[in-house]
Design a protein around this motif. Structure first.
Motif, PDB file in Angstrom:
ATOM      1  N   LEU A 108      10.900   1.291  -3.105  1.00 23.27           N
ATOM      2  CA  LEU A 108      10.249   0.555  -4.183  1.00 23.27           C
ATOM      3  C   LEU A 108       9.253   1.452  -4.906  1.00 23.27           C
ATOM      4  CD1 LEU A 108       9.753  -2.176  -5.588  1.00 23.27           C
ATOM      5  CD2 LEU A 108       8.031  -2.667  -3.842  1.00 23.27           C
ATOM      6  N   GLY A 109       8.495   2.246  -4.158  1.00 27.59           N
ATOM      7  CA  GLY A 109       7.533   3.155  -4.769  1.00 27.59           C
ATOM      8  C   GLY A 109       8.198   4.244  -5.596  1.00 27.59           C
ATOM      9  N   MET A 110       9.349   4.735  -5.126  1.00 26.55           N
ATOM     10  CA  MET A 110      10.079   5.759  -5.886  1.00 26.55           C
ATOM     11  C   MET A 110      10.545   5.209  -7.230  1.00 26.55           C
ATOM     12  SD  MET A 110      12.355   7.525  -2.866  1.00 26.55           S
ATOM     13  CE  MET A 110      13.433   8.337  -4.059  1.00 26.55           C
ATOM     14  N   ALA A 111      11.095   3.987  -7.212  1.00 26.13           N
ATOM     15  CA  ALA A 111      11.541   3.382  -8.467  1.00 26.13           C
ATOM     16  C   ALA A 111      10.368   3.199  -9.420  1.00 26.13           C
ATOM     17  CB  ALA A 111      12.219   2.041  -8.184  1.00 26.13           C
TER      18      ALA A 111
ATOM     19  N   GLY B  72       7.504   4.838  -9.418  1.00 27.22           N
ATOM     20  CA  GLY B  72       6.996   6.141  -9.839  1.00 27.22           C
ATOM     21  C   GLY B  72       7.813   6.745 -10.967  1.00 27.22           C
ATOM     22  N   MET B  73       9.142   6.672 -10.862  1.00 27.24           N
ATOM     23  CA  MET B  73       9.990   7.220 -11.932  1.00 27.24           C
ATOM     24  C   MET B  73       9.827   6.434 -13.227  1.00 27.24           C
ATOM     25  SD  MET B  73      13.522   8.474 -10.078  1.00 27.24           S
ATOM     26  CE  MET B  73      13.775   7.019  -9.049  1.00 27.24           C
ATOM     27  N   MET B  74       9.740   5.104 -13.120  1.00 25.72           N
ATOM     28  CA  MET B  74       9.585   4.291 -14.327  1.00 25.72           C
ATOM     29  C   MET B  74       8.245   4.573 -15.005  1.00 25.72           C
ATOM     30  SD  MET B  74      12.385   2.476 -14.671  1.00 25.72           S
ATOM     31  CE  MET B  74      11.936   1.104 -15.743  1.00 25.72           C
ATOM     32  N   PHE B  75       7.182   4.648 -14.222  1.00 30.29           N
ATOM     33  CA  PHE B  75       5.863   4.889 -14.800  1.00 30.29           C
ATOM     34  C   PHE B  75       5.732   6.310 -15.340  1.00 30.29           C
ATOM     35  CE2 PHE B  75       4.585   0.946 -12.864  1.00 30.29           C
ATOM     36  CZ  PHE B  75       3.510   0.516 -13.626  1.00 30.29           C
ATOM     37  N   SER B  76       6.449   7.253 -14.754  1.00 30.55           N
ATOM     38  CA  SER B  76       6.346   8.639 -15.216  1.00 30.55           C
ATOM     39  C   SER B  76       6.826   8.797 -16.654  1.00 30.55           C
ATOM     40  CB  SER B  76       7.152   9.567 -14.297  1.00 30.55           C
ATOM     41  OG  SER B  76       8.548   9.360 -14.469  1.00 30.55           O
ATOM     42  N   LEU B  77       7.719   7.917 -17.084  1.00 28.79           N
ATOM     43  CA  LEU B  77       8.217   7.955 -18.464  1.00 28.79           C
ATOM     44  C   LEU B  77       7.728   6.750 -19.267  1.00 28.79           C
ATOM     45  CD1 LEU B  77      11.896   9.228 -17.972  1.00 28.79           C
ATOM     46  CD2 LEU B  77       9.821  10.523 -18.478  1.00 28.79           C
ATOM     47  N   ASP B  78       6.580   6.227 -18.860  1.00 28.69           N
ATOM     48  CA  ASP B  78       5.916   5.131 -19.588  1.00 28.69           C
ATOM     49  C   ASP B  78       6.769   3.874 -19.705  1.00 28.69           C
ATOM     50  OD1 ASP B  78       3.604   6.667 -20.064  1.00 28.69           O
ATOM     51  OD2 ASP B  78       4.581   7.639 -21.775  1.00 28.69           O
ATOM     52  N   ARG B  79       7.509   3.565 -18.643  1.00 30.53           N
ATOM     53  CA  ARG B  79       8.304   2.336 -18.642  1.00 30.53           C
ATOM     54  C   ARG B  79       7.850   1.382 -17.535  1.00 30.53           C
ATOM     55  NH1 ARG B  79      12.693   2.488 -22.329  1.00 30.53           N
ATOM     56  NH2 ARG B  79      13.017   0.387 -21.491  1.00 30.53           N
ATOM     57  N   GLY B  80       6.574   1.440 -17.240  1.00 32.92           N
ATOM     58  CA  GLY B  80       6.037   0.557 -16.222  1.00 32.92           C
ATOM     59  C   GLY B  80       6.176  -0.910 -16.579  1.00 32.92           C
ATOM     60  N   ASP B  81       6.076  -1.223 -17.901  1.00 33.01           N
ATOM     61  CA  ASP B  81       6.227  -2.616 -18.317  1.00 33.01           C
ATOM     62  C   ASP B  81       7.632  -3.133 -18.027  1.00 33.01           C
ATOM     63  OD1 ASP B  81       7.263  -0.810 -20.163  1.00 33.01           O
ATOM     64  OD2 ASP B  81       6.914  -2.146 -21.872  1.00 33.01           O
TER      65      ASP B  81
ATOM     66  N   THR C  97       0.837  -1.207   0.000  1.00 33.97           N
ATOM     67  CA  THR C  97       0.000   0.000   0.000  1.00 33.97           C
ATOM     68  C   THR C  97       0.867   1.251   0.000  1.00 33.97           C
ATOM     69  OG1 THR C  97      -1.806  -1.122   1.168  1.00 33.97           O
ATOM     70  CG2 THR C  97      -1.764   1.283   1.252  1.00 33.97           C
ATOM     71  N   VAL C  98       1.878   1.277   0.878  1.00 31.69           N
ATOM     72  CA  VAL C  98       2.787   2.432   0.933  1.00 31.69           C
ATOM     73  C   VAL C  98       3.522   2.595  -0.393  1.00 31.69           C
ATOM     74  CG1 VAL C  98       4.866   3.362   2.030  1.00 31.69           C
ATOM     75  CG2 VAL C  98       3.064   2.327   3.436  1.00 31.69           C
ATOM     76  N   SER C  99       4.002   1.492  -0.974  1.00 29.25           N
ATOM     77  CA  SER C  99       4.719   1.557  -2.250  1.00 29.25           C
ATOM     78  C   SER C  99       3.823   2.079  -3.365  1.00 29.25           C
ATOM     79  CB  SER C  99       5.252   0.168  -2.623  1.00 29.25           C
ATOM     80  OG  SER C  99       6.226  -0.269  -1.713  1.00 29.25           O
ATOM     81  N   THR C 100       2.592   1.591  -3.389  1.00 31.19           N
ATOM     82  CA  THR C 100       1.664   2.022  -4.445  1.00 31.19           C
ATOM     83  C   THR C 100       1.332   3.506  -4.319  1.00 31.19           C
ATOM     84  OG1 THR C 100       0.679  -0.193  -4.552  1.00 31.19           O
ATOM     85  CG2 THR C 100      -0.607   1.633  -5.464  1.00 31.19           C
ATOM     86  N   VAL C 101       1.038   3.947  -3.110  1.00 31.20           N
ATOM     87  CA  VAL C 101       0.726   5.364  -2.893  1.00 31.20           C
ATOM     88  C   VAL C 101       1.926   6.233  -3.274  1.00 31.20           C
ATOM     89  CG1 VAL C 101       0.230   7.108  -1.131  1.00 31.20           C
ATOM     90  CG2 VAL C 101      -1.009   4.930  -1.125  1.00 31.20           C
ATOM     91  N   THR C 102       3.118   5.810  -2.875  1.00 26.32           N
ATOM     92  CA  THR C 102       4.329   6.571  -3.206  1.00 26.32           C
ATOM     93  C   THR C 102       4.533   6.637  -4.709  1.00 26.32           C
ATOM     94  OG1 THR C 102       5.372   5.890  -1.129  1.00 26.32           O
ATOM     95  CG2 THR C 102       6.824   6.719  -2.861  1.00 26.32           C
ATOM     96  N   GLY C 103       4.387   5.484  -5.383  1.00 30.04           N
ATOM     97  CA  GLY C 103       4.593   5.444  -6.825  1.00 30.04           C
ATOM     98  C   GLY C 103       3.602   6.310  -7.582  1.00 30.04           C
ATOM     99  N   VAL C 104       2.328   6.232  -7.199  1.00 32.22           N
ATOM    100  CA  VAL C 104       1.299   7.040  -7.871  1.00 32.22           C
ATOM    101  C   VAL C 104       1.552   8.523  -7.616  1.00 32.22           C
ATOM    102  CG1 VAL C 104      -1.153   7.610  -7.883  1.00 32.22           C
ATOM    103  CG2 VAL C 104      -0.426   5.208  -7.815  1.00 32.22           C
ATOM    104  N   TRP C 105       1.923   8.868  -6.400  1.00 34.92           N
ATOM    105  CA  TRP C 105       2.196  10.263  -6.048  1.00 34.92           C
ATOM    106  C   TRP C 105       3.321  10.836  -6.906  1.00 34.92           C
ATOM    107  CZ3 TRP C 105       5.808  12.262  -1.842  1.00 34.92           C
ATOM    108  CH2 TRP C 105       5.581  13.622  -1.582  1.00 34.92           C
ATOM    109  N   ILE C 106       4.372  10.068  -7.090  1.00 35.17           N
ATOM    110  CA  ILE C 106       5.513  10.537  -7.882  1.00 35.17           C
ATOM    111  C   ILE C 106       5.164  10.593  -9.361  1.00 35.17           C
ATOM    112  CG2 ILE C 106       7.842   9.910  -8.667  1.00 35.17           C
ATOM    113  CD1 ILE C 106       8.329   8.799  -5.832  1.00 35.17           C
ATOM    114  N   ALA C 107       4.506   9.544  -9.857  1.00 35.00           N
ATOM    115  CA  ALA C 107       4.216   9.465 -11.290  1.00 35.00           C
ATOM    116  C   ALA C 107       3.210  10.514 -11.758  1.00 35.00           C
ATOM    117  CB  ALA C 107       3.711   8.068 -11.635  1.00 35.00           C
TER     118      ALA C 107
END
Length: 331
Positions: A194-197, A199-208, A112-122
């Motif tokens: 984990l969420g930061m990594a 978030g940065m990957m998804f922000s540049l469309d590299r979530g896959d 949950t913490v990782s997901t919230v962090t990732g979405v917040w950054i992305a």
């Protein structure tokens, strides 16, 4: 049967048996006879407690006590290979199963913490910009993240991540003795990283790419860390709420169970380290790589909820009071 009344009625006999076992090398003839008699008597008590099914913790404690007394009476000791097998077919899986709700809770909380962090950054350019310059973030996403898994020889990289992950897991468990607060810190830091990594990957469309490189080894590796965190938190909570046991006794029993988990996780993290060193980044078929990780994770859960459940129901708690007789040691 009132199990509390039964335990109170026979507590002195159990304590006396422990005392005689500890002094087994210096017993008089009369004390040897007493040891044998108490061993037989407590074996009967164990059968009664197991049959009642009311207190698996007490059953586990008596089981351990009877095993030590049997060794003292017969003078025999199972081989190290038998100890090794017993540890991984009884002790380790039983404590994993007994503490399952602790590490499942840690799993849910961390993700949950990782997901919230990732979405917040992305989804927040200002937050993303605070992590680095556009150039540095692009370099991390396009090169550094994937290159991390293949820039070193597979064997040495597997050994490196195994050592690092084992240390993180050990910290999560050891810090439990400080009421679990440092354990929460370790888990929170790992969740945010984990969420930061992500978030940065998804922000540049590299979530896959993120999931393709994380899932093969990360399923089992993160589960091992979550288990360690759950055990550490349980250890800390034991100091707060020891239940019917004295605080010292409760801490001792849970600490010995935590040692069993720490030893067992070395093997689990060895497997995840092999996957990270030999599969992640090296097998280019994404679904094959992820499939290997899914199979490893499924085998772990099957191990916990079949072997562990059976051992737990038989009264095993993971309390390795006599550690050298429970797990193999060097020499």
């Amino acid at each position: 049967m009132d199990i509390d009344v039964f335990a109170a009625a026979h507590a002195r006999e159990w304590e006396r048996l422990d005392e005689l076992v500890r002094r087994r090398r210096s017993l008089t003839g009369e004390e040897v006879d007493e040891l044998v008699e108490l061993y037989q008597r407590v074996s009967t008590h164990l059968s009664v407690v197991r049959a009642s099914g009311q207190d698996p913790v007490l059953a586990g404690r008596l089981s351990s006590q009877v095993a030590r007394a049997r060794s003292a009476v017969t003078g025999s000791h199972a081989s190290s290979w038998a100890d090794f097998a017993g540890f991984f077919t009884s002790v380790f899986p039983a404590v994993l199963y007994r503490l399952r709700w602790w590490w499942i809770g840690v799993t849910v909380g961390t993700l949950t913490v990782s997901t919230v962090t990732g979405v917040w950054i992305a989804t927040n350019p200002d937050v993303l910009a605070a992590l680095g310059t556009p150039e540095s973030i692009a370099r991390y996403v396009e090169h550094d993240f994937a290159n991390y898994y293949v820039e070193n020889p597979p064997g040495s990289f597997a050994a490196q991540v195994w050592t690092n992950n084992a240390w993180v897991a050990a910290q999560a468990i050891i810090f439990g003795v400080a009421f679990g607060l440092p354990t929460l810190g370790v888990l929170f830091l790992n969740a945010v990283n984990l969420g930061m990594a992500a978030g940065m990957m998804f922000s540049l469309d590299r979530g896959d790419v993120f999931f393709a490189l994380i899932l093969p080894h990360g399923l089992l590796e993160l589960t091992a860390v979550f288990v360690a965190g759950g055990v550490g938190l349980k250890l800390g909570w034991t100091l707060v709420s020891p239940g019917p046991r004295t605080r010292l006794r409760a801490l001792g029993e849970e600490a010995r169970a935590a040692v069993a988990v720490a030893l067992g996780l070395v093997a689990v993290l060895f497997v995840s380290g092999l996957i990270e060193g030999l599969v992640t980044g090296w097998i280019t078929n994404t679904w094959l790589a992820i499939g290997i990780g899914v199979v490893a994770e499924a085998l772990f859960f099957a191990y916990v909820f079949t072997v562990g459940r059976k051992a737990h129901q038989e009264g095993e708690t993971g309390d390795i009071e006599n550690a050298p007789a429970a797990v193999p040691v060097a020499g």
